[in-house]
Design an enzyme around this catalytic site. Structure first.
Site, short mmCIF file in Angstrom:
data_model
loop_
_atom_site.label_atom_id
_atom_site.label_comp_id
_atom_site.label_asym_id
_atom_site.label_seq_id
_atom_site.Cartn_x
_atom_site.Cartn_y
_atom_site.Cartn_z
N GLY A 1 0.87 -1.14 -0.11
CA GLY A 1 -0.04 -0.05 -0.01
C GLY A 1 0.85 1.14 0.04
O GLY A 1 0.18 2.33 -0.11
N GLU B 1 3.88 -6.43 1.86
CA GLU B 1 3.47 -6.97 0.41
C GLU B 1 3.56 -5.82 -0.53
O GLU B 1 2.40 -5.50 -0.89
CB GLU B 1 2.17 -7.56 0.50
CG GLU B 1 1.70 -8.87 1.35
CD GLU B 1 0.37 -9.37 1.63
OE1 GLU B 1 -0.60 -8.44 1.31
OE2 GLU B 1 0.18 -10.25 2.25
N PRO B 2 4.64 -5.27 -0.46
CA PRO B 2 4.63 -4.06 -1.51
C PRO B 2 4.56 -4.29 -2.94
O PRO B 2 5.27 -5.10 -3.34
CB PRO B 2 5.95 -3.29 -0.89
CG PRO B 2 6.84 -4.27 -0.51
CD PRO B 2 5.98 -5.49 0.13
N GLY B 3 3.91 -3.53 -3.49
CA GLY B 3 3.74 -3.88 -5.05
C GLY B 3 4.19 -2.50 -5.57
O GLY B 3 5.38 -2.23 -5.96
N ARG B 4 3.40 -1.56 -5.75
CA ARG B 4 3.63 -0.26 -6.36
C ARG B 4 5.01 0.47 -5.81
O ARG B 4 5.68 1.01 -6.91
CB ARG B 4 2.46 0.81 -6.20
CG ARG B 4 2.59 2.15 -6.86
CD ARG B 4 1.52 3.27 -6.17
NE ARG B 4 0.18 2.53 -5.85
CZ ARG B 4 -0.77 2.55 -6.64
NH1 ARG B 4 -0.61 3.34 -7.62
NH2 ARG B 4 -2.13 2.09 -6.31
N ARG C 1 -4.99 3.34 -15.90
CA ARG C 1 -5.41 4.13 -14.53
C ARG C 1 -5.88 5.51 -14.71
O ARG C 1 -7.04 5.87 -13.84
CB ARG C 1 -3.93 4.37 -13.94
CG ARG C 1 -3.35 3.11 -13.61
CD ARG C 1 -1.93 3.51 -12.47
NE ARG C 1 -2.37 3.56 -11.42
CZ ARG C 1 -2.32 4.93 -10.75
NH1 ARG C 1 -1.98 5.65 -11.56
NH2 ARG C 1 -3.03 5.01 -9.33
N CYS D 1 -11.83 4.16 -29.21
CA CYS D 1 -13.25 4.98 -29.50
C CYS D 1 -13.81 4.99 -28.31
O CYS D 1 -15.02 4.40 -28.08
CB CYS D 1 -13.88 3.97 -30.48
SG CYS D 1 -13.04 3.82 -32.00
N GLU D 2 -13.43 5.68 -27.15
CA GLU D 2 -13.93 5.93 -26.06
C GLU D 2 -13.42 7.29 -25.39
O GLU D 2 -12.52 7.77 -25.66
CB GLU D 2 -13.74 5.12 -24.75
CG GLU D 2 -13.88 3.63 -25.09
CD GLU D 2 -14.97 3.03 -24.28
OE1 GLU D 2 -15.83 3.67 -23.73
OE2 GLU D 2 -15.26 1.88 -24.44
N TYR E 1 0.87 -1.14 -12.14
CA TYR E 1 -0.53 -1.17 -12.60
C TYR E 1 -0.65 -0.51 -13.72
O TYR E 1 -1.60 0.19 -14.16
CB TYR E 1 -1.38 -0.55 -11.44
CG TYR E 1 -1.24 -1.16 -10.18
CD1 TYR E 1 -1.66 -2.46 -10.01
CD2 TYR E 1 -0.54 -0.60 -9.03
CE1 TYR E 1 -1.48 -3.23 -8.77
CE2 TYR E 1 -0.53 -1.18 -7.74
CZ TYR E 1 -0.88 -2.56 -7.41
OH TYR E 1 -0.61 -3.20 -6.35
#
Ligand code: LLP
Length: 424
Positions: free
Chosen positions: A244, A281-284, A320, A350-351, A378
């Site tokens: 986190g 549990e670090p990700g980012r 993101r 196309c959005e 991410y």
């Protein structure tokens, strides 16, 4: 505002460089859209955690959902990390990258029977169990394959991580974890079920957290539970505080990893729990600032109320901004002099939601390369094939040299698993 990704990312005159390599040159050599990562930045990010954890029983489990590319996992295997996984697919990736299941914790609210069996057979270190039903099913599967599952209950501490609602996970209303007031009963049940052994306690309160206080609040709630559970004669060996920790996208100033760890250890010691193994549990925070997404400017389309800068990367490459209205810095790879009008930087999908940045002041021309910063986490991990767009290539800078770690997807790859209806 300092450049997100500094000191690995820096300007040398007009040229934007990552680890001393010109991003403009990399974009032209490997084509765009292109993800580029600094291995050095990833290794230094691990080292910041390890420095503060040194001398303590610990396991740093990289939450690989942030960036599951094999060369990224290989980098973390070599740095001595374990892994936090959420699917059987992630487990296979860890093994393919040379990691050991004995350093893997298996999180997630919806583990299937087949995933449990595969993880038991591979010998994962621990299951982070998120519900009563999962506990019962895991017990049955462990008995069936003749293995003991080490379990840690993911407790929902009901603290506000102060982040975006989509990435806040530790509140009562979230789908994650076992409610705090049911945790002791769940531990009692876990201790009584065959095939299970209680190993630890776990939580994860959210992502892109920029303060230490929510962690300390969650830790206190966990330690209260550890004391209550141990009073019942059930031993808890490790405490897992989840991931986190935030990174810099714009003006945020999150705590450094070593500062966070030091504050957590101080609180653990103050409460007399210093003997327990600490899992994180670090990700980012291990990969986010190590990467950039490079994209070519295709067209400039000035308008009455808005100017659009149309680039060749889109929401399928980087979800993101579209999904969380996330703000990510956009810089020209080679800065030009002259006027810098305000542009919405948008992709070809196309959005109307397909944008990478809004109201950005940029001096650009078609053919220029732009870099979206802090795109190591991410980003490629969430890429899709929407609009039948092939996914980007990835390059890792290893000792300052570019290594192609993922080829650009080919259009034939996109159709490889499909079948036409047989003709009668
Ligand atoms: N552990 C568990 C159980 C998790 O669910 C997560 C992330 C992590 C660890 C790692 O959290 P981190 O250190 O990366 O914050 N796609 C979103 C972020 C989703 C996070 C999901 N869970 C984004 O782009 O902001």
């Amino acid at each position: 505002m300092s450049l997100p990704g500094a000191p690995y990312l820096a300007r040398q005159g007009a040229d934007l460089q990552l680890d001393g390599c010109s991003l403009d040159a990399l974009a032209r050599e490997f084509g765009t859209p292109l993800y580029v990562y600094s291995q050095r930045a990833m290794l230094d990010a691990v080292a910041a955690y390890q420095r503060a954890l040194a001398g303590r029983p610990h396991l740093l489990c990289y939450a690989m959902k942030a960036n599951p590319s094999l060369a990224v996992l290989q980098t973390f295997v070599q740095a001595g990390c374990g892994f936090d996984i959420v699917s059987a697919g992630e487990l296979e990736r860890v093994l393919a990258a040379g990691g050991s299941a004995s350093r893997v914790v298996f999180s997630g609210v919806g583990k299937t029977r087949a995933e449990m069996r595969r993880a038991l057979q591979a010998g994962v270190r621990c299951f982070n169990v998120e519900s009563q039903g999962e506990l019962e099913l895991l017990s049955q599967q462990a008995v069936a394959v003749g293995r003991t599952a080490q379990v840690s209950l993911r407790v929902n501490p009901d603290v506000d991580a102060g982040t975006h609602p989509y990435i806040s996970t530790g509140l009562k209303d979230n789908k994650f974890g076992i409610a705090h007031d049911q945790a002791v009963a769940s531990y009692r049940r876990a201790a009584s079920l065959p095939g299970l052994q209680v190993a630890g306690i776990d939580c994860h309160i959210g992502s892109q957290i920029t303060q230490v206080e929510p962690y300390l609040d969650a830790l206190d709630r966990l330690l209260d539970l550890v004391e209550a559970v141990e009073a019942e004669g059930i031993t808890i060996r490790h405490v897992d505080v989840g991931g986190g920790l935030g990174i810099q996208y714009g003006t945020e100033a999150p705590p450094q990893a070593d500062e966070l760890v030091t504050r957590l250890l101080q609180r653990i010691d103050a409460r007399g729990h210093g003997h327990r193994e600490l899992l994180m549990e670090p990700g980012r925070s291990l990969v986010g600032n190590a990467g950039v997404l490079l994209t070519e400017v295709l067209y400039l389309k000035p308008g009455a109320s808005k100017n659009f800068c149309i680039v060749d990367a889109a929401m399928n490459d980087l979800m993101r901004p579209a999904m969380y209205q996330a703000w990510m810095a956009i810089e020209p790879c080679h800065r030009r002099d002259g006027a810098a009008p305000t542009w919405d930087v948008v992709g070809p999908v196309c959005e109307s939601g397909d944008w990478l940045g809004r109201a950005r002041e940029l001096a650009v021309q078609p053919g220029d390369m732009l870099a979206v910063l802090s795109a190591g986490a991410y980003a490629m991990a969430m890429a899709s094939n929407y609009n039948s767009r092939a996914r980007a290539a990835e390059v890792m800078l290893v000792d300052g040299q570019p290594v192609l770690i993922r080829e650009r997807e080919r259009l034939e790859d996109l159709m490889a698993s499909e079948r036409l209806i047989p003709r009668p």
